[in-house]
Design a protein around this motif. Sequence first.
Motif, PDB file in Angstrom:
ATOM      1  N   ASP A  44       9.717  22.893   0.903  1.00  0.00           N
ATOM      2  CA  ASP A  44      10.292  23.149   1.888  1.00  0.00           C
ATOM      3  C   ASP A  44       8.796  22.583   3.269  1.00  0.00           C
ATOM      4  OD1 ASP A  44      12.250  23.584   0.705  1.00  0.00           O
ATOM      5  OD2 ASP A  44      12.274  25.718   1.111  1.00  0.00           O
ATOM      6  N   VAL A  45       7.970  23.188   3.445  1.00  0.00           N
ATOM      7  CA  VAL A  45       7.069  22.585   4.623  1.00  0.00           C
ATOM      8  C   VAL A  45       6.523  21.412   4.362  1.00  0.00           C
ATOM      9  CG1 VAL A  45       4.499  23.074   5.170  1.00  0.00           C
ATOM     10  CG2 VAL A  45       5.090  24.790   3.931  1.00  0.00           C
ATOM     11  N   SER A  46       6.595  20.753   3.724  1.00  0.00           N
ATOM     12  CA  SER A  46       6.346  19.757   3.282  1.00  0.00           C
ATOM     13  C   SER A  46       7.548  18.444   4.235  1.00  0.00           C
ATOM     14  CB  SER A  46       5.913  18.678   2.012  1.00  0.00           C
ATOM     15  OG  SER A  46       6.572  16.842   1.778  1.00  0.00           O
ATOM     16  N   THR A  47       8.454  18.680   3.782  1.00  0.00           N
ATOM     17  CA  THR A  47       9.987  18.140   4.472  1.00  0.00           C
ATOM     18  C   THR A  47       9.892  19.055   6.117  1.00  0.00           C
ATOM     19  OG1 THR A  47      11.275  18.858   2.402  1.00  0.00           O
ATOM     20  CG2 THR A  47      12.148  17.856   4.670  1.00  0.00           C
ATOM     21  N   LEU A  48       9.948  20.167   6.862  1.00  0.00           N
ATOM     22  CA  LEU A  48       9.555  20.151   7.717  1.00  0.00           C
ATOM     23  C   LEU A  48       8.078  19.067   8.481  1.00  0.00           C
ATOM     24  CD1 LEU A  48      10.440  23.571   7.368  1.00  0.00           C
ATOM     25  CD2 LEU A  48      11.099  22.468   8.370  1.00  0.00           C
ATOM     26  N   LYS A  49       7.629  19.583   7.873  1.00  0.00           N
ATOM     27  CA  LYS A  49       6.792  18.542   8.315  1.00  0.00           C
ATOM     28  C   LYS A  49       7.031  16.726   8.930  1.00  0.00           C
ATOM     29  CE  LYS A  49       2.355  20.204   6.824  1.00  0.00           C
ATOM     30  NZ  LYS A  49       0.587  20.262   6.180  1.00  0.00           N
ATOM     31  N   THR A  50       7.920  16.233   8.105  1.00  0.00           N
ATOM     32  CA  THR A  50       8.434  15.213   8.022  1.00  0.00           C
ATOM     33  C   THR A  50       8.915  14.874   9.421  1.00  0.00           C
ATOM     34  OG1 THR A  50       7.552  14.736   5.496  1.00  0.00           O
ATOM     35  CG2 THR A  50       9.577  13.234   6.993  1.00  0.00           C
ATOM     36  N   ASP A  51      10.325  16.350   9.136  1.00  0.00           N
ATOM     37  CA  ASP A  51      11.045  16.403  10.815  1.00  0.00           C
ATOM     38  C   ASP A  51      10.755  16.253  11.421  1.00  0.00           C
ATOM     39  OD1 ASP A  51      13.176  16.093   8.254  1.00  0.00           O
ATOM     40  OD2 ASP A  51      14.131  18.262   8.280  1.00  0.00           O
ATOM     41  N   VAL A  52       9.267  17.782  11.942  1.00  0.00           N
ATOM     42  CA  VAL A  52       9.069  17.785  12.980  1.00  0.00           C
ATOM     43  C   VAL A  52       8.498  16.219  13.371  1.00  0.00           C
ATOM     44  CG1 VAL A  52       7.342  18.256  13.990  1.00  0.00           C
ATOM     45  CG2 VAL A  52       8.554  19.682  12.796  1.00  0.00           C
ATOM     46  N   SER A  53       8.252  15.286  12.800  1.00  0.00           N
ATOM     47  CA  SER A  53       6.970  14.075  13.824  1.00  0.00           C
ATOM     48  C   SER A  53       8.103  12.932  13.485  1.00  0.00           C
ATOM     49  CB  SER A  53       6.853  13.321  11.909  1.00  0.00           C
ATOM     50  OG  SER A  53       6.124  12.177  12.178  1.00  0.00           O
ATOM     51  N   THR A  54       9.477  13.225  12.700  1.00  0.00           N
ATOM     52  CA  THR A  54      10.411  12.322  13.600  1.00  0.00           C
ATOM     53  C   THR A  54      11.230  12.675  14.959  1.00  0.00           C
ATOM     54  OG1 THR A  54      10.937  11.638  10.986  1.00  0.00           O
ATOM     55  CG2 THR A  54      12.823  11.194  12.586  1.00  0.00           C
TER      56      THR A  54
END
Length: 129
Positions: A44-54
Amino acid sequence: MDQELLDGIRQIVREEISGVKDDVSSLKGDVSSLKSDVSSLKTDVSTLKTDVSTLKKDVAEMKPQLEENTNIVRALLANSEEHGAKLNQLEHRVSNLEGSQKRQGELEAYLKNHHHQIIIETGEPVFDE
């Protein structure tokens, strides 16, 4: 008697160990569940990092457009204020023209109805002495 005592102690230890084994087994299950939860959290944190980067990338792309739109709105507001001032001037001029036209109409009506009476008197001339 010593043997009976030892057998009794062994039995008590076995019973206690049996309870501890059950607790340890339960703890192993809990630890396994926690590992699974932590793994899920990492995903979930990895997904959140990707989303924040986007999102950061999207915001960076929007900033110039937002600035341009803001400048356009400011220019439109300035033009709107200028046009409002010009409309006020035009309304003032039209009011003056209407007033002048009204006065001119009143003067024309007065002059149309204005009459002069010319009287010519005849008689002996009078000389000043």
